[in-house]
Design a protein around this motif. Structure first.
Motif, short mmCIF file in Angstrom:
data_model
loop_
_atom_site.label_atom_id
_atom_site.label_comp_id
_atom_site.label_asym_id
_atom_site.label_seq_id
_atom_site.Cartn_x
_atom_site.Cartn_y
_atom_site.Cartn_z
N LEU A 23 -6.97 -3.35 37.89
CA LEU A 23 -5.89 -4.21 38.39
C LEU A 23 -4.83 -4.40 37.31
N GLY A 24 -5.29 -4.64 36.08
CA GLY A 24 -4.36 -4.83 34.97
C GLY A 24 -3.61 -3.55 34.63
N GLU A 25 -4.28 -2.41 34.85
CA GLU A 25 -3.66 -1.13 34.51
C GLU A 25 -2.55 -0.75 35.49
N PHE A 26 -2.76 -1.04 36.77
CA PHE A 26 -1.85 -0.50 37.78
C PHE A 26 -0.93 -1.53 38.44
N TYR A 27 -1.16 -2.81 38.19
CA TYR A 27 -0.29 -3.82 38.79
C TYR A 27 0.22 -4.78 37.73
N ASP A 28 1.37 -5.34 38.01
CA ASP A 28 1.97 -6.28 37.09
C ASP A 28 1.47 -7.68 37.44
N LEU A 29 0.26 -7.99 37.02
CA LEU A 29 -0.35 -9.27 37.36
C LEU A 29 -0.61 -10.08 36.10
N PRO B 134 -2.89 -12.54 33.66
CA PRO B 134 -4.33 -12.61 33.43
C PRO B 134 -5.03 -13.55 34.41
N GLN B 135 -4.35 -14.66 34.76
CA GLN B 135 -4.92 -15.61 35.70
C GLN B 135 -5.13 -14.97 37.08
N GLU B 136 -4.11 -14.22 37.51
CA GLU B 136 -4.20 -13.55 38.82
C GLU B 136 -5.31 -12.50 38.81
N ILE B 137 -5.41 -11.77 37.70
CA ILE B 137 -6.45 -10.74 37.59
C ILE B 137 -7.82 -11.40 37.66
N SER C 27 -20.46 -0.86 30.30
CA SER C 27 -21.46 -1.78 29.76
C SER C 27 -20.90 -2.77 28.75
N SER C 28 -19.77 -2.42 28.12
CA SER C 28 -19.24 -3.33 27.10
C SER C 28 -18.34 -4.40 27.71
N MET C 29 -18.20 -4.37 29.04
CA MET C 29 -17.32 -5.36 29.68
C MET C 29 -18.11 -6.24 30.64
N THR C 30 -17.61 -7.46 30.84
CA THR C 30 -18.25 -8.35 31.81
C THR C 30 -17.91 -7.82 33.22
N LEU C 31 -18.57 -8.40 34.23
CA LEU C 31 -18.30 -7.96 35.60
C LEU C 31 -16.83 -8.20 35.96
N ALA C 32 -16.30 -9.37 35.55
CA ALA C 32 -14.89 -9.68 35.86
C ALA C 32 -13.98 -8.67 35.18
N GLU C 33 -14.33 -8.29 33.96
CA GLU C 33 -13.49 -7.32 33.24
C GLU C 33 -13.60 -5.94 33.88
#
Lengths: 389, 255
Positions: free
Chosen positions: B109-115, B117-120, B97-103
């Motif tokens: 994705l951010g946790e498990f891949y080396d991407l 911020p733009q790609e995420i 609930s404290s994060m937006t839908l995109a977040e």
């Protein structure tokens, strides 16, 4: 053949890197050849590579040949999204027939529901004046909410006095137990330590003048008049005020409060009133107990460290602390009890409908409670000084 | 899909809370790319079985195979790796609930891949677009409707391109139109991604519109008493409980 998008070997270092090449045999259509592994774990080329090619060749359309792709996942989709987005914007036709079957369908699915007009949030920089204005309006509204809440709570209290308030007596008993007996251990510890600290600090100074016995005065007056009430208030704001906000906030999230309202049961009477009553009744008793524990702390330092006589320390405390100080302390504790309970219940009832809102309500209840305690202490101190008490 | 490859297999699975057995002797296979439904009456343990299949609740006995790996006998590191291949859409959406839908979508994705911020951000937008939520990237879960929350839950579950996608009561709390749109989305995602999907539901319209295969979990005998194509079960199954379940108590209600 459908490529293995989720092949188990995608983490293996031996997986083929992604490759891109271009075929300009058709002048009007640039054929983009994709091969190798197009996964999120692989480094993918930028869409600008394709842009440069098309700018150089002057083609009016692009097509894909993906027969060389060995595995793919969202890594391919993100590349395709960029390429297709880039060219559609510039009026260049995109032929998706050569894409892997699933990828083509996904790109179509993503484009199937167009973005709802006006749905996207606009990030706008607010001017300083706008923010000051918004904050001021919010403050006025919030003050209005506080006044409304206090008014409703007062009405519920009047109903209680006239015996018309509807709440379960068992709830009141449970709240009294929670605010009273169950708070004793922490109140004991903190008050004893505050008494000890006051005595230590006082002893260092007073010993220089041979006036160790006045440690009893210092600890006795400080604890009975202000410190016991303030420390108990702060403990209860962090413990019980926060609990009230979390309980009522969770009930808001679960629509339990709405259920009370729709059944014609006033949440102010049923939920808020017993909490305010319970805490307000228990605060003076806890304060009295904290007085004793604080004096005991001073007594331990006086007798144990300063070698004062036990009876002497007791008599000095009795002589130094007038009864009026006790009444002032108890009065403060009642005021603090009301303030903490009102802050906790107010923030709980104002809580939003999400889990994070419960956290915000709890934090706000503690902050409001502690600020109220400090402000009330200052006001009461000034008034008692003016009155010469 | 002419060749059927087992994706999820249970062997003599028994799930219990202490001495209370929820389900026992569960033996079924979900084939790759199949939409499989765990159905049964309220309280029969469908969600608990799903929790066991997804690594959230250990079984008392038996095995769960994801591909050819035994989930509960694998080492923790293997199980963690397998978790990336499992997407779960919870009954309430369970969005943070404290994060937006995109977040919400971008966090794994951010946790498990080396991407970057733009790609995420782009991938999050793409996943949200797949479920028809284009433009809602910056909304918080509390700002959208229940149906949208459920679809956002699907987008989050799809974030890591899972091989297995589990849905817990996808139609619960949704109106018939939204529920039907969600069923269409499930079918489209299966057709596009080839993902193996397991649905826990007792909503008959959903079962008949999406399921390739199903098992009926019985709350009285605490085991599965029927399995197969639900449309075929409706006409062919002799078990009165299953028949009553699939025909809404055997009544031909129209209203």
């Amino acid at each position: 053949m459908k490529p293995h998008r989720h092949a188990n070997n995608k983490t293996e270092s031996g997986s083929q890197p992604c490759e891109i090449s271009f075929d300009r045999s058709d002048e009007k259509k640039l054929l983009i050849n994709l091969a190798g592994s197009w996964t999120l774990k692989c480094k993918r080329p930028s869409a600008d590579v394709v842009k440069k090619e098309i700018t150089a060749g002057g083609a009016t359309g692009i097509a894909f040949n993906t027969t060389g792709i060995t595995e793919w996942d969202s890594g391919l989709l993100i590349f395709l999204g960029r390429v297709i987005g880039l060219f559609l914007k510039n009026g260049i036709t995109v032929d998706k027939t050569g894409l892997p079957n699933g990828a083509g369908k996904l790109m179509d699915l993503a484009a199937a529901v167009p973005e709802k007009k006006g749905a996207r949030k606009k990030s706008q920089k607010e001017s300083f004046l706008f923010r000051v204005g918004s904050e001021s309006v919010a403050f006025v509204r919030s003050s209005g909410d506080v006044l409304t809440f206090v008014g409703e709570a007062s009405t519920a209290f009047i109903k209680f006095l006239t015996g018309k308030a509807r709440f379960r007596r068992s709830d009141l008993t449970r709240i009294i137990q929670d605010c009273g007996i169950e708070a004793l251990p922490i109140v004991s510890l903190i008050s004893l330590l505050v008494g000890l600290i006051l005595a230590f600090v006082g002893a260092v100074q007073l010993t220089m003048f041979g006036a160790e016995i006045y440690v009893a005065n210092l600890v006795g007056i400080a604890m009975v008049r202000v410190m016991a009430a303030v420390m108990t208030g702060i403990i209860m704001a962090g413990r019980t005020g926060a609990a009230f906000a979390a309980q009522l906030g969770t009930m808001q999230v679960n629509e339990e409060i709405d259920a009370f309202k729709t059944m014609g049961i006033s949440p102010m009477e049923f939920l808020v009133l017993p909490r305010i009553l319970g805490l307000t009744l228990m605060m003076p008793l806890l304060c009295l107990y904290a007085d004793l524990m604080g004096i005991l702390g001073g007594f331990i330092v006086g007798v144990g460290m300063l070698d004062l006589n036990m009876v002497e320390y007791y008599n000095q405390t009795k002589a130094a602390v007038p009864l009026s100080n006790l009444w002032i302390g108890l009065f403060q504790s009642i005021v603090f009890g009301i303030l903490i309970a009102v802050a906790g219940c107010l923030r709980g009832m104002q809580c939003g409908r999400s889990a994070s809102a419960v956290g915000d309500a709890t934090t706000s209840a503690v902050v409001t409670g502690i600020i109220s305690i400090i402000v009330a202490t200052a006001v009461i101190t000034v008034i008692t000084n003016v009155l010469g008490i | 899909m002419s060749q059927k490859t087992p994706a999820i297999t249970t062997k003599n699975l028994e799930i219990a809370y202490g001495d209370f057995v929820i389900q026992r002797d569960l033996n079924f296979t979900v084939n790759r790319g199949e939409i499989f439904v765990l159905m049964g009456g309220s309280g029969c343990g469908k969600t608990t079985v799903m929790r066991c299949l997804t690594g959230l609740k250990a079984p008392e006995k038996g095995q769960v195979f994801l591909g050819n790996i035994s989930l509960w006998e694998a080492e923790q590191a293997t199980r963690d790796q397998m978790a990336h291949n499992i997407g779960i859409v919870y009954q309430s959406g369970a969005l943070w609930s404290s994060m937006t839908l995109a977040e919400n979508v971008g966090l794994p994705l951010g946790e498990f891949y080396d991407l970057t911020p733009q790609e995420i951000r782009e991938l999050s937008s793409l996943k949200l677009a797949l479920v028809g939520l284009s433009g809602f990237e910056d909304y918080y879960p509390s700002e959208i409707s229940g149906g949208m929350r459920k679809r956002a839950g699907v987008a989050r579950a799809l974030a890591l391109d899972p091989q297995f996608l589990f849905f817990d009561e996808p139609s619960a709390g949704l109106d018939p139109v939204t529920s039907s749109l969600l069923d269409d989305l499930i079918l489209e995602l299966r057709d596009s991604l080839g993902t193996t999907m397991v649905l826990v539901t007792h909503e008959l319209p959903s079962i008949f519109s999406v399921a390739d295969n199903c098992v009926y979990l019985d709350g009285d005998t605490h085991t599965m008493i029927a399995g197969g194509d639900p449309k075929r079960l409706k006409t062919d199954c002799d078990d009165p409980k299953v028949h009553a379940f699939l025909t809404r108590g055997g009544k031909n209600r129209t209203g």
